[in-house]
Enzyme design. Structure first.
Site, mmCIF file in Angstrom:
data_model
loop_
_atom_site.group_PDB
_atom_site.id
_atom_site.type_symbol
_atom_site.label_atom_id
_atom_site.label_comp_id
_atom_site.label_asym_id
_atom_site.label_seq_id
_atom_site.Cartn_x
_atom_site.Cartn_y
_atom_site.Cartn_z
ATOM 1 N N GLU A 269 101.669 112.439 -11.074
ATOM 2 C CA GLU A 269 100.881 111.574 -11.942
ATOM 3 C C GLU A 269 99.685 111.010 -11.181
ATOM 4 O O GLU A 269 99.072 110.043 -11.614
ATOM 5 C CB GLU A 269 101.747 110.440 -12.476
ATOM 6 C CG GLU A 269 102.940 110.908 -13.302
ATOM 7 C CD GLU A 269 103.783 109.760 -13.814
ATOM 8 O OE1 GLU A 269 103.369 109.112 -14.795
ATOM 9 O OE2 GLU A 269 104.850 109.511 -13.226
ATOM 10 N N ARG A 271 96.526 112.034 -7.809
ATOM 11 C CA ARG A 271 95.447 112.952 -7.460
ATOM 12 C C ARG A 271 95.747 113.674 -6.147
ATOM 13 O O ARG A 271 95.895 113.043 -5.099
ATOM 14 C CB ARG A 271 94.128 112.176 -7.366
ATOM 15 C CG ARG A 271 93.630 111.703 -8.714
ATOM 16 C CD ARG A 271 92.330 110.924 -8.592
ATOM 17 N NE ARG A 271 92.544 109.593 -8.022
ATOM 18 C CZ ARG A 271 92.902 108.526 -8.726
ATOM 19 N NH1 ARG A 271 93.122 108.643 -10.030
ATOM 20 N NH2 ARG A 271 93.042 107.349 -8.147
ATOM 21 N N ALA A 328 103.842 101.142 -3.986
ATOM 22 C CA ALA A 328 102.766 101.029 -4.968
ATOM 23 C C ALA A 328 101.660 100.120 -4.448
ATOM 24 O O ALA A 328 101.922 99.045 -3.902
ATOM 25 C CB ALA A 328 103.319 100.489 -6.280
#
Length: 401
Positions: A269, A271, A328
């Site tokens: 999800e 790059r 994250a």
């Protein structure tokens, strides 16, 4: 007759003018009406290294030297004409019945049979008399000298015939032209500008999907494995590799550039930039970025190990070993300063014997590049980047892959 064919191939391979190919195939090209540049080269079949050398012998003995469009030490591009088609079919006589009865058999013969149809329907050339079909032979892995060889290399990467980062792609941007793509068809930008009024007045102006030098992955090949899922065709560039099955790419912030990709089961999800290689079992969270080598001064291609987790909106600018986690929102770059407590360092040393101890417990990101089992986190109390031994097992949802 088959023995006669085998003898023909053997004799050709032992002849003085035999030159072993790195890759070869027949391509259909799209030619720009104004500049006459090649906008795209599509290969229905790519033969790589020692694949189908019998067909290589057939093709080389069917071509006309006066039809050579480009020739150098590393590559050759030859126009396909009527003589080529008829000679090739004559060589293929022992296999034609099987090829006619089974479309999955003898793929190179299937290509020549389609060329025969093009010949019968007067489609070998366009209205300007330019050849639309070319035999392309790549002898050496040198910088790209033609659009045809550039597309051949990109296809070899996407098919997994050549490993990622193994081919010389120098000069590829200079060879490829920026084009407007509508469906699978490239349009020359200058031609569109010149004919814009007429096209729009006649309601013939194409619905342009994007403008780029590269086509999309799904415009050039069908994934080899049925459990590869691409939920947005615009997110994968031609020249990407999607592994041996189980790759899932979600829409939104996900993207895979050329000469990059995943080696196996992967949830993406985020790059995956150019030259990045991702190991099987890795989960790349929403908006996570793995830095590439095309711009920004980074010349060291990044590899992400197996069973890693890159959290949403994280940035990874170093290589990771197996079983690593980047939380994250955390950015780990080569110059980032990361604190590792002494007891955690000892745990990391168990799986990374080459790790060197610092008295101040501070390490640069580049020193941790490629290390296994590292969990990167930002201390929520003081904002420091910290690392410790990862104990979380990364498991992808098997129902999704």
């Amino acid at each position: 007759m088959i023995n006669k064919f085998k003898n023909f191939v053997s004799n050709y391979q032992q002849s003085n003018h035999y030159k072993e190919p790195l890759g070869f195939g027949i391509a259909r090209v799209d030619i720009a009406p104004i500049s006459k540049k090649i906008l795209c080269a599509t290969y229905p079949v790519l033969n790589w290294k020692d694949e189908n050398l019998g067909s290589y012998a057939v093709f080389c003995n069917s071509l006309s030297k006066e039809k050579i469009l480009k020739e150098s030490a590393s590559e050759r591009v030859i126009e396909i004409d009527e003589s080529f088609v008829l000679k090739a079919l004559d060589f293929y006589t022992p296999f034609l019945n099987e090829a006619y009865s089974n479309k999955m058999a003898h793929k190179n013969i299937q290509v020549v049979l389609e060329l025969l149809k093009a010949l019968e329907e007067n489609r070998l050339k366009n209205s300007d008399g330019e050849s639309l079909y070319r035999l392309v032979i790549l002898y050496e892995d040198k910088p790209c000298e033609s659009v045809e060889s550039a597309y051949m290399k990109l296809l070899a990467l996407s098919l997994g015939k050549a490993p990622l980062r193994s081919l010389n792609l120098e000069g590829i941007f200079n060879q490829l032209s920026n084009a407007a793509w509508s469906g699978n068809k490239p349009y020359e930008l200058e031609w569109l500008r010149m004919n814009e009024v007429a096209l729009k007045m006649r309601d013939h102006f194409p619905s342009i999907d994007f403008i780029d030098k590269f086509p999309r992955y799904l415009m050039q090949l069908i994934p080899e494995f049925d459990n590869i899922r691409l939920l947005d065709s615009s997110k994968t560039r031609f020249g990407a590799y999607l592994g041996t099955g189980g790759y899932t790419q979600m829409p939104g912030a996900s993207y895979v550039n050329f000469n990059a990709g995943a080696m196996g089961v992967c949830m993406n999800e985020g790059r995956i930039s150019s030259s990045v290689v991702v190991g099987a079992g890795t989960d790349i969270g929403g908006g996570a970025s793995v830095l590439g080598v095309l711009s920004g001064g980074n010349n060291n291609p990044i590899s992400i190990g197996k069973n890693c987790l890159l959290g949403a909106n994280s940035v990874t600018g170093i290589s990771l070993g197996d079983g690593c986690i980047v939380d994250a929102g955390v950015a780990i770059l080569a110059g980032s300063v990361i604190e590792i407590e002494e007891n955690e360092f000892k745990k990391l040393l168990e799986v990374n014997s080459a790790l060197e101890k610092h008295a101040n417990n501070l390490y640069k990101g580049k020193e941790l590049s490629g290390k296994n089992g590292v969990h990167f986190r930002s201390n929520s109390q003081n904002g420091k980047l910290i690392a410790f031994r990862s104990v979380k097992k990364i498991e992808l949802n098997q129902n999704l892959h």
